[in-house]
Motif scaffolding. Structure first.
Motif, short mmCIF file in Angstrom:
data_model
loop_
_atom_site.label_atom_id
_atom_site.label_comp_id
_atom_site.label_asym_id
_atom_site.label_seq_id
_atom_site.Cartn_x
_atom_site.Cartn_y
_atom_site.Cartn_z
N ALA A 85 0.83 -1.21 0.00
CA ALA A 85 0.00 0.00 0.00
C ALA A 85 0.86 1.26 0.00
O ALA A 85 0.52 2.25 -0.64
CB ALA A 85 -0.93 0.01 1.21
N GLN A 86 1.98 1.25 0.76
CA GLN A 86 2.86 2.42 0.81
C GLN A 86 4.31 1.96 0.83
O GLN A 86 4.66 0.97 1.48
CB GLN A 86 2.57 3.27 2.07
CG GLN A 86 1.21 3.94 2.06
CD GLN A 86 1.00 4.81 3.29
OE1 GLN A 86 1.93 5.02 4.08
NE2 GLN A 86 -0.21 5.33 3.46
N VAL A 101 4.32 -0.66 4.04
CA VAL A 101 2.95 -0.91 4.50
C VAL A 101 2.33 -1.91 3.53
O VAL A 101 2.19 -1.63 2.34
CB VAL A 101 2.12 0.38 4.56
CG1 VAL A 101 0.70 0.07 5.02
CG2 VAL A 101 2.78 1.40 5.47
N ARG A 103 -1.00 -4.44 2.81
CA ARG A 103 -2.42 -4.50 3.12
C ARG A 103 -3.00 -5.84 2.65
O ARG A 103 -2.74 -6.29 1.53
CB ARG A 103 -3.14 -3.35 2.44
CG ARG A 103 -4.60 -3.22 2.79
CD ARG A 103 -5.14 -1.92 2.25
NE ARG A 103 -4.51 -0.78 2.91
CZ ARG A 103 -4.59 0.48 2.45
NH1 ARG A 103 -5.25 0.73 1.34
NH2 ARG A 103 -4.00 1.45 3.11
N LYS A 104 -3.78 -6.44 3.54
CA LYS A 104 -4.51 -7.67 3.21
C LYS A 104 -5.93 -7.27 2.82
O LYS A 104 -6.64 -6.65 3.61
CB LYS A 104 -4.53 -8.60 4.43
CG LYS A 104 -5.30 -9.89 4.20
CD LYS A 104 -5.30 -10.73 5.48
CE LYS A 104 -6.08 -12.02 5.28
NZ LYS A 104 -6.10 -12.85 6.52
N GLN A 105 -6.33 -7.66 1.61
CA GLN A 105 -7.62 -7.20 1.10
C GLN A 105 -8.22 -8.25 0.18
O GLN A 105 -7.54 -9.16 -0.29
CB GLN A 105 -7.45 -5.88 0.36
CG GLN A 105 -6.54 -5.97 -0.86
CD GLN A 105 -6.26 -4.64 -1.49
OE1 GLN A 105 -6.44 -3.59 -0.86
NE2 GLN A 105 -5.80 -4.64 -2.73
N VAL A 118 -10.71 -4.10 2.80
CA VAL A 118 -9.44 -4.23 3.53
C VAL A 118 -9.71 -4.98 4.82
O VAL A 118 -10.64 -4.66 5.57
CB VAL A 118 -8.83 -2.85 3.81
CG1 VAL A 118 -7.52 -3.00 4.58
CG2 VAL A 118 -8.59 -2.10 2.51
N THR A 121 -3.74 -4.56 8.14
CA THR A 121 -2.59 -3.79 7.65
C THR A 121 -1.36 -4.23 8.43
O THR A 121 -1.43 -4.45 9.66
CB THR A 121 -2.82 -2.28 7.83
OG1 THR A 121 -4.03 -1.92 7.17
CG2 THR A 121 -1.67 -1.48 7.25
N TYR A 122 -0.23 -4.34 7.73
CA TYR A 122 1.02 -4.81 8.34
C TYR A 122 2.13 -3.81 8.00
O TYR A 122 2.08 -3.11 6.99
CB TYR A 122 1.40 -6.20 7.81
CG TYR A 122 0.29 -7.21 7.95
CD1 TYR A 122 0.17 -7.99 9.09
CD2 TYR A 122 -0.64 -7.40 6.92
CE1 TYR A 122 -0.86 -8.92 9.21
CE2 TYR A 122 -1.66 -8.33 7.04
CZ TYR A 122 -1.77 -9.07 8.18
OH TYR A 122 -2.79 -10.00 8.30
N TYR A 123 3.13 -3.77 8.91
CA TYR A 123 4.26 -2.87 8.74
C TYR A 123 5.53 -3.71 8.68
O TYR A 123 5.73 -4.59 9.52
CB TYR A 123 4.35 -1.86 9.88
CG TYR A 123 3.14 -0.96 10.00
CD1 TYR A 123 3.05 0.19 9.22
CD2 TYR A 123 2.11 -1.26 10.87
CE1 TYR A 123 1.94 1.01 9.32
CE2 TYR A 123 1.00 -0.44 10.98
CZ TYR A 123 0.92 0.69 10.20
OH TYR A 123 -0.17 1.50 10.29
N ALA A 132 -0.77 -4.16 12.42
CA ALA A 132 -1.42 -2.98 12.98
C ALA A 132 -2.68 -3.39 13.72
O ALA A 132 -3.45 -4.23 13.23
CB ALA A 132 -1.76 -1.98 11.88
N THR A 134 -6.50 -3.23 15.19
CA THR A 134 -7.75 -2.74 14.64
C THR A 134 -8.28 -1.58 15.47
O THR A 134 -7.81 -1.30 16.59
CB THR A 134 -8.79 -3.87 14.61
OG1 THR A 134 -9.03 -4.33 15.95
CG2 THR A 134 -8.29 -5.03 13.76
#
Length: 311
Positions: A85-86, A101, A103-105, A118, A121-123, A132, A134
């Motif tokens: 995502a980023q 970043v 993202r699981k979607q 979505v 989200t993981y870093y 991350a 919720t």
């Protein structure tokens, strides 16, 4: 299936330095494949399906060489996927923050744009991967923090509050420090003392905690009222203590015996007549006859002197 004893995924940190070294570090073309080895990855996603197809199909091997081609093929598919995502923000040429970043979607093919939901989200920070939390977890944590602070605040407020029968519930006030500072600034020179008193320490005043005494007195008074509140007093004085009252005499009988009417004079003798000389032409005065006594006829007295003669 994960064991129930394992911690939640948003509370763990995963890293694999050997794998990162074999991939020549975490970069744009290796970040998704490095993430695929973590426990956060779903083996049923489109990423796993496309990777396994490219490994055994030479015509699709070029799709896993660059991240742009890999994500471009994922966008043509529908289902669960992991995408970047980023990217790390560039602070200087050739450098970055190192935070990716992912993202699981879930992608659903729609016209004109796909429908994307979505899930998480993981870093990826260096070699470390975090999940991350919720929004529900964040709000729950904040509420627990606020509740814990309030649980510590209320007991402290209760300790600072006192109760007295005259004032009710009041809070303790901090002692003023101005007097103590003024005393500290005063001269500490010794004052000459009489002989025999210089070495004797002055007796300290006895301190009493008045609010505590008031509260104990109120409690004791309320207890006596609850035990003996139904007892009543009459006109006779009561002696003794609560529960063992004794009635004493008021002394009214003695007073009634002493307060007697004077005896009536029932004799027939009249009262003594006191004769007074006439002055200023006033006649004689006689005492009044008591009520209930028979009145005696008055007898006219003649004056002493010459007897009148007939002419």
């Amino acid at each position: 299936m994960a064991s129930t004893n394992e911690p939640p995924l948003d509370e763990i940190q995963w890293r694999h330095p050997g794998l990162a070294q074999s991939m020549q570090g975490i970069h744009s073309n290796s970040v998704l494949f490095y993430f695929a080895e973590s426990p956060f990855f779903d083996r049923t996603s489109n990423n796993a399906v496309l990777t396994s197809q490219a490994m055994f199909n030479p015509t699709m091997f070029h799709l896993i060489q660059t991240r742009e081609l890999f994500e471009g093929r994922l966008k043509e598919m529908s289902g669960l996927e992991f995408i970047v995502a980023q990217e790390p923000a560039e602070m200087a040429p050739g450098t970055g923050t190192g935070v990716w970043v992912i993202r699981k979607q879930t992608r659903r093919k729609r016209e004109p744009e796909d429908d994307i939901s979505v899930h998480a989200t993981y870093y990826v920070n260096g070699e470390n991967i975090y999940m991350a939390p919720t929004l529900a977890d964040i709000l729950s944590y904040r509420m627990v923090t606020i509740t814990s602070a309030l649980n510590k605040c209320f007991p402290a407020a209760d300790k600072a509050r006192i109760w007295s029968p005259s004032l009710g519930h009041v809070y303790k006030t901090l002692p003023s420090t101005t007097n103590a500072r003024a005393q500290a600034l005063e001269s500490k020179g010794t004052t000459p003392m009489p002989e025999g008193q210089g070495n004797k320490p002055s007796p300290e005043p006895r301190k009493t905690n008045q609010p505590v005494l008031d509260s104990r007195l109120a409690e004791q008074s309320f207890l006596i009222h609850m035990q003996y509140g139904g007892d009543y007093m009459d006109e006779n004085p009561i002696t003794g203590k609560p529960g063992e009252f004794h009635l004493s005499s008021t002394g009214r009988k003695d007073k009634l015996q002493t307060l007697r009417l004077p005896a009536l004079n029932t004799s027939l003798k009249g009262p003594t007549v006191i004769e007074l000389d006439k002055k200023d032409g006033k006649g004689d005065k006689t005492p009044k006859t008591p009520t209930g006594m028979s009145s005696k006829p008055k007898r006219k007295k003649s004056k002493t002197g010459t007897t009148p003669t007939s002419s």
